[in-house]
Write a protein that holds these residues in place. Sequence first.
Motif, mmCIF file in Angstrom:
data_model
loop_
_atom_site.group_PDB
_atom_site.id
_atom_site.type_symbol
_atom_site.label_atom_id
_atom_site.label_comp_id
_atom_site.label_asym_id
_atom_site.label_seq_id
_atom_site.Cartn_x
_atom_site.Cartn_y
_atom_site.Cartn_z
ATOM 1 N N ASP A 1 0.828 -1.214 0.000
ATOM 2 C CA ASP A 1 0.000 0.000 0.000
ATOM 3 C C ASP A 1 0.859 1.259 0.000
ATOM 4 O O ASP A 1 0.413 2.318 -0.440
ATOM 5 C CB ASP A 1 -0.949 -0.027 1.214
ATOM 6 C CG ASP A 1 -2.083 0.984 1.099
ATOM 7 O OD1 ASP A 1 -2.528 1.255 -0.037
ATOM 8 O OD2 ASP A 1 -2.525 1.502 2.141
ATOM 9 N N ASP B 1 -1.530 4.724 0.685
ATOM 10 C CA ASP B 1 -1.112 5.540 1.827
ATOM 11 C C ASP B 1 -0.564 4.710 2.979
ATOM 12 O O ASP B 1 -0.583 5.149 4.134
ATOM 13 C CB ASP B 1 -2.283 6.406 2.308
ATOM 14 C CG ASP B 1 -3.476 5.547 2.683
ATOM 15 O OD1 ASP B 1 -3.429 4.315 2.436
ATOM 16 O OD2 ASP B 1 -4.455 6.077 3.231
ATOM 17 N N ALA B 2 -0.116 3.496 2.683
ATOM 18 C CA ALA B 2 0.611 2.676 3.659
ATOM 19 C C ALA B 2 -0.180 2.368 4.935
ATOM 20 O O ALA B 2 0.352 2.460 6.038
ATOM 21 C CB ALA B 2 1.950 3.342 4.016
ATOM 22 N N ASP B 3 -1.462 2.034 4.768
ATOM 23 C CA ASP B 3 -2.215 1.676 5.979
ATOM 24 C C ASP B 3 -2.961 0.342 5.868
ATOM 25 O O ASP B 3 -3.597 -0.092 6.827
ATOM 26 C CB ASP B 3 -3.211 2.804 6.361
ATOM 27 C CG ASP B 3 -4.286 3.001 5.288
ATOM 28 O OD1 ASP B 3 -4.201 2.372 4.210
ATOM 29 O OD2 ASP B 3 -5.209 3.808 5.532
ATOM 30 N N HIS B 4 -2.897 -0.298 4.716
ATOM 31 C CA HIS B 4 -3.763 -1.474 4.504
ATOM 32 C C HIS B 4 -3.467 -2.609 5.493
ATOM 33 O O HIS B 4 -4.399 -3.184 6.073
ATOM 34 C CB HIS B 4 -3.617 -1.972 3.059
ATOM 35 C CG HIS B 4 -4.647 -2.996 2.686
ATOM 36 N ND1 HIS B 4 -5.993 -2.715 2.656
ATOM 37 C CD2 HIS B 4 -4.530 -4.316 2.342
ATOM 38 C CE1 HIS B 4 -6.658 -3.816 2.296
ATOM 39 N NE2 HIS B 4 -5.792 -4.791 2.104
ATOM 40 N N ARG C 1 -7.448 5.036 -4.143
ATOM 41 C CA ARG C 1 -6.305 5.933 -4.016
ATOM 42 C C ARG C 1 -5.234 5.704 -5.090
ATOM 43 O O ARG C 1 -4.607 6.652 -5.566
ATOM 44 C CB ARG C 1 -5.663 5.633 -2.659
ATOM 45 C CG ARG C 1 -5.458 6.802 -1.782
ATOM 46 C CD ARG C 1 -4.912 6.318 -0.455
ATOM 47 N NE ARG C 1 -5.926 6.368 0.582
ATOM 48 C CZ ARG C 1 -6.323 7.486 1.173
ATOM 49 N NH1 ARG C 1 -5.791 8.640 0.843
ATOM 50 N NH2 ARG C 1 -7.244 7.457 2.094
HETATM 51 MG MG MG Z 1 -4.462 2.586 2.177
#
Ligand code: MG
Length: 230
Positions: free
Chosen positions: A30, A35-38, A177
Motif C-alpha cells: 500500500d 497511503d501505507a495503511d492497509h 487511491r
Molecule cells: Mg491505504
Amino acid sequence: MSEDTDALLDALERIAERFDEEQDYLTELDSRIGDADHGNNLARGMREVVEKRDEIADEPLDEAVKTVGMTIVSEVGGSAGPLYGGSLMTASQELEGGLDEASAVAFAEAYREKLTDRGGASPGDKTMVDAVKPAVDTFKRAVEEDDLPAVDALAKAVDAAERGVEYTVGLRAAKGRASYLGIRSVGHRDPGATSTYFALQELLATLEDRVGAADATDAYAADAAERGGE
Ligand code: MG
Ligand code: ADP
C-alpha cells in the motif's frame, strides 16, 4: 455452539494471525500505490473481531458473519473496511438456512455483487475485485458444473484468486487511491486483492483441516469396525 460457527471461529483466528504476519508486507504494498495503511488496518480489524469470539460463538452462522462484517466496518478505516465489512454483512443473509454448497455459492455471489455495487470497480481496475471475481466465478462453476465438494471448489477458487493478484501487477489503477498515480500504478501488486487472497487461503486451510479430521475419524471407525468383526 453450532459446528458452522465453530468452523467460522477457527477461520477468523487463522485470518487474524495471517493478517498479523503479513501486516508489514500489505502495508509495504500500500505504500507503493496508496497511503501505507492497509496491513495495519486489517490486522487491527481482525484482532477486534477475534476479541468478540464469545459473542460470535453464541450466534447462528448468519448472525455471526454479520457481527464480523459490522466489526470490520467500524474498526477498519479507509476503503477496505466498508468494502470488506459491508459485503460480509449483506452476504451473511444467504447463510440464514445454514451452510451447504448452494448457500456457500449464494454467499460468494452476494459478496461479489455488494463489493462491486458499493465500490463501483470493474475487473481490470486493479482492486480487490480482481481477486474476488475470478474466485467467485471459479467456485460457482466448480460446485454447480463440476459437482466438486466445497473444499475442492475452494482450492480452485484460491488458485484463481492468486492468478487475479498477479494480474493486478500489470494493471493501471482506475479506482481508489492508487488511481491518483495513473500510469505509475503499473508494476505493483494491489494490496486489497492480495489480502483477499490471503484470507481465502486461510479459509481453505480451515476447511482442509476439518475435512482431514473428519476423514481420519471415519477411517478410524472403519478400522475399528473391521477389527471388531475379526
Ligand atoms: Mg491505504
Ligand atoms: P485506503 O485506500 O482508503 O487507504 P486501504 O489501504 O485499506 O484503503 O485499501 C486499499 C485497497 O482497497 C486497494 O488495494 C483496493 O484493492 C481496494 N479498493 C479501493 N477502492 C476500491 C473500490 N472502489 N472497489 C474495490 N476495491 C477498492
